[in-house]
Scaffold this motif. Structure first.
Motif, PDB file in Angstrom:
ATOM      1  N   VAL A  62       0.899  -1.099  -0.019  1.00 22.94           N
ATOM      2  CA  VAL A  62       0.091  -0.203  -0.279  1.00 22.94           C
ATOM      3  C   VAL A  62       0.940   1.392  -0.103  1.00 22.94           C
ATOM      4  CG1 VAL A  62      -1.468   1.385   1.318  1.00 22.94           C
ATOM      5  CG2 VAL A  62      -1.991  -1.132   1.043  1.00 22.94           C
ATOM      6  N   ARG A  63       1.887   1.381   1.067  1.00 16.84           N
ATOM      7  CA  ARG A  63       2.792   2.379   0.998  1.00 16.84           C
ATOM      8  C   ARG A  63       3.480   2.901  -0.514  1.00 16.84           C
ATOM      9  NH1 ARG A  63       3.692   4.798   5.940  1.00 16.84           N
ATOM     10  NH2 ARG A  63       4.570   6.430   4.592  1.00 16.84           N
ATOM     11  N   ALA A  64       3.979   1.612  -1.116  1.00 18.16           N
ATOM     12  CA  ALA A  64       4.565   1.567  -2.406  1.00 18.16           C
ATOM     13  C   ALA A  64       3.538   2.297  -3.383  1.00 18.16           C
ATOM     14  CB  ALA A  64       5.080   0.234  -2.871  1.00 18.16           C
ATOM     15  N   ILE A  65       2.441   1.838  -3.433  1.00 22.34           N
ATOM     16  CA  ILE A  65       1.284   2.503  -4.469  1.00 22.34           C
ATOM     17  C   ILE A  65       1.138   3.972  -3.997  1.00 22.34           C
ATOM     18  CG2 ILE A  65      -1.093   2.564  -5.036  1.00 22.34           C
ATOM     19  CD1 ILE A  65      -0.979  -0.660  -4.673  1.00 22.34           C
ATOM     20  N   LEU A  66       1.152   4.422  -2.820  1.00 23.78           N
ATOM     21  CA  LEU A  66       0.814   5.613  -2.711  1.00 23.78           C
ATOM     22  C   LEU A  66       1.934   6.453  -2.611  1.00 23.78           C
ATOM     23  CD1 LEU A  66      -0.838   5.159   1.020  1.00 23.78           C
ATOM     24  CD2 LEU A  66      -1.880   6.129  -0.861  1.00 23.78           C
ATOM     25  N   ALA A  67       3.148   6.018  -2.583  1.00 20.36           N
ATOM     26  CA  ALA A  67       4.553   6.607  -2.738  1.00 20.36           C
ATOM     27  C   ALA A  67       4.331   7.173  -4.380  1.00 20.36           C
ATOM     28  CB  ALA A  67       5.544   5.943  -2.391  1.00 20.36           C
ATOM     29  N   GLY A  68       4.208   6.029  -4.974  1.00 19.09           N
ATOM     30  CA  GLY A  68       4.073   6.078  -6.523  1.00 19.09           C
ATOM     31  C   GLY A  68       3.145   7.310  -7.038  1.00 19.09           C
ATOM     32  N   ALA A  69       2.022   7.123  -6.433  1.00 20.30           N
ATOM     33  CA  ALA A  69       0.922   8.222  -6.860  1.00 20.30           C
ATOM     34  C   ALA A  69       1.366   9.536  -6.485  1.00 20.30           C
ATOM     35  CB  ALA A  69      -0.520   7.762  -6.283  1.00 20.30           C
ATOM     36  N   LEU A  70       1.806   9.963  -5.410  1.00 21.57           N
ATOM     37  CA  LEU A  70       2.018  11.053  -4.663  1.00 21.57           C
ATOM     38  C   LEU A  70       3.217  12.029  -5.323  1.00 21.57           C
ATOM     39  CD1 LEU A  70       1.937  10.127  -0.894  1.00 21.57           C
ATOM     40  CD2 LEU A  70       0.309  11.801  -2.238  1.00 21.57           C
ATOM     41  N   VAL A  71       4.004  11.365  -6.375  1.00 25.59           N
ATOM     42  CA  VAL A  71       4.858  12.153  -7.103  1.00 25.59           C
ATOM     43  C   VAL A  71       4.253  12.956  -8.224  1.00 25.59           C
ATOM     44  CG1 VAL A  71       6.749  10.364  -6.367  1.00 25.59           C
ATOM     45  CG2 VAL A  71       5.507  10.160  -8.449  1.00 25.59           C
ATOM     46  N   LEU A  72       2.981  12.296  -8.514  1.00 31.04           N
ATOM     47  CA  LEU A  72       2.492  13.203  -9.719  1.00 31.04           C
ATOM     48  C   LEU A  72       2.001  14.220  -9.209  1.00 31.04           C
ATOM     49  CD1 LEU A  72       0.655   9.586 -11.163  1.00 31.04           C
ATOM     50  CD2 LEU A  72       2.697  10.839 -11.839  1.00 31.04           C
ATOM     51  N   PRO A  73       1.516  15.227 -10.176  1.00 31.30           N
ATOM     52  CA  PRO A  73       0.499  16.490  -9.900  1.00 31.30           C
ATOM     53  C   PRO A  73      -0.816  15.943  -9.313  1.00 31.30           C
ATOM     54  CG  PRO A  73       1.804  16.569 -11.766  1.00 31.30           C
ATOM     55  CD  PRO A  73       2.130  15.243 -11.547  1.00 31.30           C
TER      56      PRO A  73
END
Length: 294
Positions: free
Chosen positions: A17-28
């Motif tokens: 879950v944290r990996a998915i969140l981290a990947g999404a949070l780098v996007l605008p």
């Protein structure tokens, strides 16, 4: 309340879950929200069993729904869920949008009157649209709003989940003995308390939701009667662009018996869901074990 777990399965589940969140949070933000929805709908839902839950719940309460609509909801429901999760972890952008979100409905004036009079308010909603949007919008307008939440079973995930909720606004009260005293003191002081009522409660009252028995907690209505609190059904309805909302505050529910008031709240939520079927969390086991026995 389910006991929290912190074993190896929960640890690795939290890492994913944290990996998915981290990947999404780098996007605008404008790309981040639909991206998270796509990941949950297309990658997570089929593996996690969300598709089956959506399909089975719809078969239980809406057996005449066309197959094409069921298939659409199997993708759209987890998409909305994914968007809501990443919005929670995007507090700065999410709160900024909530501050500019329009509020409509007869409950808006009632909330203002209660705020000025210092009268306690129960803001009742469900897992619909984004249920944090009303809380964020009201806090941004200067209202004292607290939230009652159910701690996650995965203890590792619960740690950062509660921190994310707190960035939108505090106080927050965990369901159960731990938060009960503080929650009641906050309510008696004239605070507004956000509650979701659409979770299965094994010892809840046998009320109906979508025409089927759905055991429901009477606690919101009971607190309202005990502390003369206003009860306002309120919803953060996601708009067609997928990232903005309208806050709909319905007319306060008149005081009566706790069962009458809670059924009125179920009916209010059902009406909202019927207008926006893809915005309610059909992943929930709302009718267990009644659905299994049926």
């Amino acid at each position: 309340m389910a006991k929290q777990r912190r074993g190896p399965p929960e640890f690795f589940e939290n890492l994913l879950v944290r990996a998915i969140l981290a990947g999404a949070l780098v996007l605008p933000y404008r790309w981040r929200v639909p991206f998270a929805g796509w990941v949950v709908a297309r990658l997570v839902a089929p593996v996690a069993g969300y598709d089956r839950r959506v399909r089975d719940n719809l078969a239980h309460v809406c057996p005449d729904l066309p197959r094409s609509e069921v298939r659409r909801l199997m993708r759209a429901v987890p998409d909305n869920f994914g968007r809501s999760v990443i919005e929670l972890y995007s507090a700065r952008d999410f709160v900024a949008r909530a501050a500019a979100t329009p509020m409509s409905g007869p409950g808006v004036a009632a909330l203002q009157e209660a705020h000025e009079a210092g009268r306690p308010v129960l803001l009742v909603t469900g897992h619909f649209g984004n249920y944090d949007a009303p809380r964020a919008a009201l806090i941004a307008r200067g209202y004292r709003v607290g939230g009652l939440y159910n701690p996650m079973r995965n203890g590792f995930f619960n740690d950062h989940y509660t921190r994310a909720m707190a960035t939108i606004g505090e106080p927050l009260f965990p369901r159960g003995r731990q938060g009960l005293g503080e929650m009641l003191r906050f309510l008696r002081s004239g605070g507004m308390l956000g509650i979701v009522i659409d979770q299965y409660m094994r010892h809840g009252a046998p009320l109906t939701f979508f025409g089927k028995t759905a055991p429901t907690a009477l606690s919101a209505a009971q607190m309202a009667l005990k502390y003369d609190a206003l009860v306002v059904p309120i919803y953060g309805v996601r708009q067609s662009d997928g990232v903005s909302f309208e806050i709909v505050a319905e007319a306060p529910v008149p005081h009566g018996t706790a069962k009458e008031m809670t059924q009125a709240l179920n009916d209010s939520l059902e009406a909202q869901v019927r207008r926006n079927m893809d915005q309610w969390l059909w992943i929930h086991r709302r009718w267990k074990p009644e659905r299994r026995s049926a």
